[in-house]
Design a protein around this motif. Structure first.
Motif, PDB file in Angstrom:
ATOM      1  N   ALA A  21       0.835  -1.203   0.000  1.00 47.90           N
ATOM      2  CA  ALA A  21       0.000   0.000   0.000  1.00 47.90           C
ATOM      3  C   ALA A  21       0.873   1.258   0.000  1.00 47.90           C
ATOM      4  O   ALA A  21       1.979   1.265   0.544  1.00 47.90           O
ATOM      5  N   THR A  22       0.366   2.315  -0.597  1.00 47.26           N
ATOM      6  CA  THR A  22       1.080   3.596  -0.640  1.00 47.26           C
ATOM      7  C   THR A  22       0.775   4.412   0.611  1.00 47.26           C
ATOM      8  O   THR A  22      -0.206   4.132   1.323  1.00 47.26           O
ATOM      9  N   CYS A  23       1.577   5.433   0.852  1.00 50.05           N
ATOM     10  CA  CYS A  23       1.356   6.315   2.006  1.00 50.05           C
ATOM     11  C   CYS A  23      -0.032   6.953   1.946  1.00 50.05           C
ATOM     12  O   CYS A  23      -0.749   6.976   2.944  1.00 50.05           O
ATOM     13  N   SER A  24      -0.407   7.462   0.783  1.00 53.97           N
ATOM     14  CA  SER A  24      -1.707   8.125   0.678  1.00 53.97           C
ATOM     15  C   SER A  24      -2.850   7.149   0.911  1.00 53.97           C
ATOM     16  O   SER A  24      -3.842   7.489   1.553  1.00 53.97           O
ATOM     17  N   ARG A  25      -2.712   5.924   0.435  1.00 49.53           N
ATOM     18  CA  ARG A  25      -3.751   4.906   0.618  1.00 49.53           C
ATOM     19  C   ARG A  25      -3.893   4.547   2.102  1.00 49.53           C
ATOM     20  O   ARG A  25      -4.996   4.459   2.633  1.00 49.53           O
ATOM     21  N   ILE A  26      -2.763   4.335   2.778  1.00 48.37           N
ATOM     22  CA  ILE A  26      -2.799   3.968   4.198  1.00 48.37           C
ATOM     23  C   ILE A  26      -3.384   5.116   5.018  1.00 48.37           C
ATOM     24  O   ILE A  26      -4.221   4.897   5.896  1.00 48.37           O
ATOM     25  N   ALA A  27      -2.953   6.331   4.731  1.00 54.01           N
ATOM     26  CA  ALA A  27      -3.466   7.492   5.466  1.00 54.01           C
ATOM     27  C   ALA A  27      -4.977   7.594   5.293  1.00 54.01           C
ATOM     28  O   ALA A  27      -5.713   7.823   6.270  1.00 54.01           O
ATOM     29  N   HIS A  28      -5.450   7.402   4.078  1.00 54.26           N
ATOM     30  CA  HIS A  28      -6.888   7.456   3.812  1.00 54.26           C
ATOM     31  C   HIS A  28      -7.622   6.360   4.594  1.00 54.26           C
ATOM     32  O   HIS A  28      -8.655   6.614   5.209  1.00 54.26           O
ATOM     33  N   GLU A  29      -7.088   5.136   4.578  1.00 56.99           N
ATOM     34  CA  GLU A  29      -7.718   4.019   5.294  1.00 56.99           C
ATOM     35  C   GLU A  29      -7.778   4.265   6.797  1.00 56.99           C
ATOM     36  O   GLU A  29      -8.742   3.887   7.448  1.00 56.99           O
ATOM     37  N   LEU A  30      -6.730   4.870   7.341  1.00 57.68           N
ATOM     38  CA  LEU A  30      -6.683   5.129   8.784  1.00 57.68           C
ATOM     39  C   LEU A  30      -7.395   6.424   9.177  1.00 57.68           C
ATOM     40  O   LEU A  30      -7.565   6.701  10.360  1.00 57.68           O
ATOM     41  N   GLY A  31      -7.758   7.229   8.187  1.00 54.13           N
ATOM     42  CA  GLY A  31      -8.434   8.490   8.473  1.00 54.13           C
ATOM     43  C   GLY A  31      -7.521   9.530   9.084  1.00 54.13           C
ATOM     44  O   GLY A  31      -7.950  10.313   9.935  1.00 54.13           O
ATOM     45  N   ILE A  32      -6.251   9.517   8.672  1.00 52.57           N
ATOM     46  CA  ILE A  32      -5.278  10.484   9.183  1.00 52.57           C
ATOM     47  C   ILE A  32      -4.610  11.180   8.005  1.00 52.57           C
ATOM     48  O   ILE A  32      -4.743  10.746   6.862  1.00 52.57           O
ATOM     49  N   SER A  33      -3.881  12.244   8.295  1.00 53.41           N
ATOM     50  CA  SER A  33      -3.169  12.948   7.228  1.00 53.41           C
ATOM     51  C   SER A  33      -1.902  12.177   6.863  1.00 53.41           C
ATOM     52  O   SER A  33      -1.420  11.345   7.638  1.00 53.41           O
ATOM     53  N   GLU A  34      -1.374  12.474   5.686  1.00 47.76           N
ATOM     54  CA  GLU A  34      -0.122  11.826   5.277  1.00 47.76           C
ATOM     55  C   GLU A  34       1.023  12.233   6.193  1.00 47.76           C
ATOM     56  O   GLU A  34       1.939  11.446   6.419  1.00 47.76           O
ATOM     57  N   VAL A  35       0.973  13.442   6.736  1.00 51.79           N
ATOM     58  CA  VAL A  35       2.007  13.881   7.666  1.00 51.79           C
ATOM     59  C   VAL A  35       1.977  13.011   8.926  1.00 51.79           C
ATOM     60  O   VAL A  35       3.015  12.545   9.400  1.00 51.79           O
ATOM     61  N   SER A  36       0.772  12.752   9.452  1.00 48.74           N
ATOM     62  CA  SER A  36       0.647  11.878  10.627  1.00 48.74           C
ATOM     63  C   SER A  36       1.125  10.475  10.302  1.00 48.74           C
ATOM     64  O   SER A  36       1.786   9.823  11.123  1.00 48.74           O
ATOM     65  N   LEU A  37       0.795   9.994   9.097  1.00 52.92           N
ATOM     66  CA  LEU A  37       1.242   8.663   8.705  1.00 52.92           C
ATOM     67  C   LEU A  37       2.763   8.594   8.676  1.00 52.92           C
ATOM     68  O   LEU A  37       3.353   7.612   9.115  1.00 52.92           O
ATOM     69  N   ARG A  38       3.399   9.638   8.190  1.00 49.55           N
ATOM     70  CA  ARG A  38       4.862   9.655   8.141  1.00 49.55           C
ATOM     71  C   ARG A  38       5.462   9.636   9.552  1.00 49.55           C
ATOM     72  O   ARG A  38       6.526   9.057   9.767  1.00 49.55           O
ATOM     73  N   VAL A  39       4.762  10.239  10.509  1.00 54.48           N
ATOM     74  CA  VAL A  39       5.221  10.185  11.907  1.00 54.48           C
ATOM     75  C   VAL A  39       5.150   8.740  12.405  1.00 54.48           C
ATOM     76  O   VAL A  39       6.114   8.232  12.988  1.00 54.48           O
ATOM     77  N   TYR A  40       4.019   8.068  12.165  1.00 56.05           N
ATOM     78  CA  TYR A  40       3.902   6.654  12.563  1.00 56.05           C
ATOM     79  C   TYR A  40       4.967   5.814  11.868  1.00 56.05           C
ATOM     80  O   TYR A  40       5.585   4.942  12.475  1.00 56.05           O
ATOM     81  N   SER A  41       5.176   6.090  10.598  1.00 54.61           N
ATOM     82  CA  SER A  41       6.169   5.342   9.825  1.00 54.61           C
ATOM     83  C   SER A  41       7.571   5.551  10.394  1.00 54.61           C
ATOM     84  O   SER A  41       8.339   4.602  10.538  1.00 54.61           O
ATOM     85  N   HIS A  42       7.896   6.789  10.728  1.00 57.27           N
ATOM     86  CA  HIS A  42       9.213   7.100  11.285  1.00 57.27           C
ATOM     87  C   HIS A  42       9.411   6.377  12.624  1.00 57.27           C
ATOM     88  O   HIS A  42      10.463   5.785  12.860  1.00 57.27           O
ATOM     89  N   ARG A  43       8.387   6.439  13.499  1.00 61.94           N
ATOM     90  CA  ARG A  43       8.488   5.769  14.805  1.00 61.94           C
ATOM     91  C   ARG A  43       8.644   4.258  14.637  1.00 61.94           C
ATOM     92  O   ARG A  43       9.409   3.622  15.357  1.00 61.94           O
TER      93      ARG A  43
END
Length: 112
Positions: A21-43
């Motif tokens: 899955a892409t970042c935008s797809r995952i962010a959309h599925e989780l209902g969060i922004s791509e910036v928030s997804l990148r924070v989760y990804s970094h952690r």
């Protein structure tokens, strides 16, 4: 030996990345922004000691966080996975394949 501790969302992010899955797809599925997804990804990468998403997936597999092959359902890849295994595709995969083909046809009409 215990593996790295990941939060539930970090586990979902790792699983979805392992499924392609892409970042935008995952962010959309989780209902969060791509910036928030990148924070989760970094952690998640930091907890695993990974240098990239691909490295995180590899380390996640080695740590037992990702069990076996990802099972895809409801999309084109899930549909073709059923066919490769010699199975009759399930209804969600059949619908996902239909949606995939309609987007492919729509894309082909735009090009023509």
């Amino acid at each position: 030996m215990t593996g790295p501790h990941l939060s539930p969302k970090e586990q979902i992010v790792l699983r979805r990345f392992s499924e392609g899955a892409t970042c935008s797809r995952i962010a959309h599925e989780l209902g969060i922004s791509e910036v928030s997804l990148r924070v989760y990804s970094h952690r998640m990468r930091k907890a695993l000691g990974a240098r990239s998403i691909a490295h995180a997936v590899l380390l996640g597999c080695r740590a037992g966080l990702l069990d076996g092959q990802p099972q895809r359902h409801g999309d084109h890849a899930g549909y073709t996975a059923h066919l490769r295994r010699g199975e009759e595709p399930c209804e969600p995969c059949r619908l996902g394949e239909r949606a995939y083909r309609s987007t492919q046809r729509a894309g082909n009409r735009e090009v023509a």
